[in-house]
Scaffold this motif. Structure first.
Motif: not given
Length: 222
Positions: A128-129, A155-158, A162-164
């Motif tokens: 998870l990035s 991938f977060s942008h998809r 995003a984390k956190p």
């Protein structure tokens, strides 16, 4: 893939309610957990084509429309280039910035590939990035040796988060088809570790492979 925050690294493990019988997924962050980031090199190369200092650039990247919004999928990479051109006086082309942004990684951290291999004997792996369109294309190709066919790359942008943000962890659990008690999360940033714990995931803060292995062994996970 965030590489800039500096956090307290004293806490490595979390006493948790999950038993080793529950766990069937390990979720790893990528940047500075699996792959060493070259954050300073990227900052330096952007500054070479801009009219801004390194410290001012780091501050600017936290602004709306910049790095964090790129990771959340709120802006495209082309819009990010326009942002740097307008706000940092960046003189490079879009292709120049893509080349610089593609140079964000130095390679796998010592010992991590061996640990991932041993974990695969007992668990499924996901990665998870906090990422962006450039890195999401680059990472699976450049570091193909790290990943296996059954691994999940998230991938977060998809996912427009995003984390956190806890939503990112909830979405990840949906993607891998796991309950919080069935997953273990590893990240170098404490804020992400705490966010994972907030949704019920057992989480460890990464310092180095030796320390992580020791914590996992203590908890009966390896």
């Amino acid at each position: 893939m965030s590489g800039c925050p500096v956090v307290n690294r004293m806490t490595t493990r979390q006493p948790d309610n999950a038993t080793t019988m529950d766990v069937n997924w390990f979720i790893f962050d990528l940047g500075n957990t699996v792959i060493k980031l070259a954050y300073e090199r990227v900052m330096e190369n952007i500054c070479k084509r801009a009219v801004i200092t390194r410290d001012d650039l780091v501050e600017l990247l936290e602004s709306p429309g910049a790095y964090r919004d790129l990771e959340r999928g709120a802006v495209t990479f082309e819009q990010f280039h326009d942002f740097l051109s307008d706000r940092a006086g960046y003189r490079g082309s879009l292709a120049d910035l893509q080349e610089t942004w593609s140079d964000f990684f130095d390679g796998p951290l010592p010992g991590i590939e061996d640990l991932l291999g041993r974990l695969r004997d007992r668990y499924r792996l996901a990665f998870l990035s906090n990422s962006n369109e450039i890195h999401a294309q680059l990472i699976p190709r450049k570091f193909a040796a790290i990943f296996e066919r059954d691994d999940r790359l998230i991938f977060s942008h998809r996912f427009k988060t995003a984390k956190p943000d806890p939503e990112m962890f909830q979405r990840t659990l949906e993607i891998i088809g796991a309950l919080p008690s069935q997953a273990v999360f590893v990240d170098d940033l404490l804020e992400n570790v705490l966010a994972a714990r907030s949704v019920g995931i057992t989480a460890y803060q990464f310092r180095d492979v030796f320390s992580l292995e020791d914590a996992l062994r203590t908890d009966g996970l390896i």
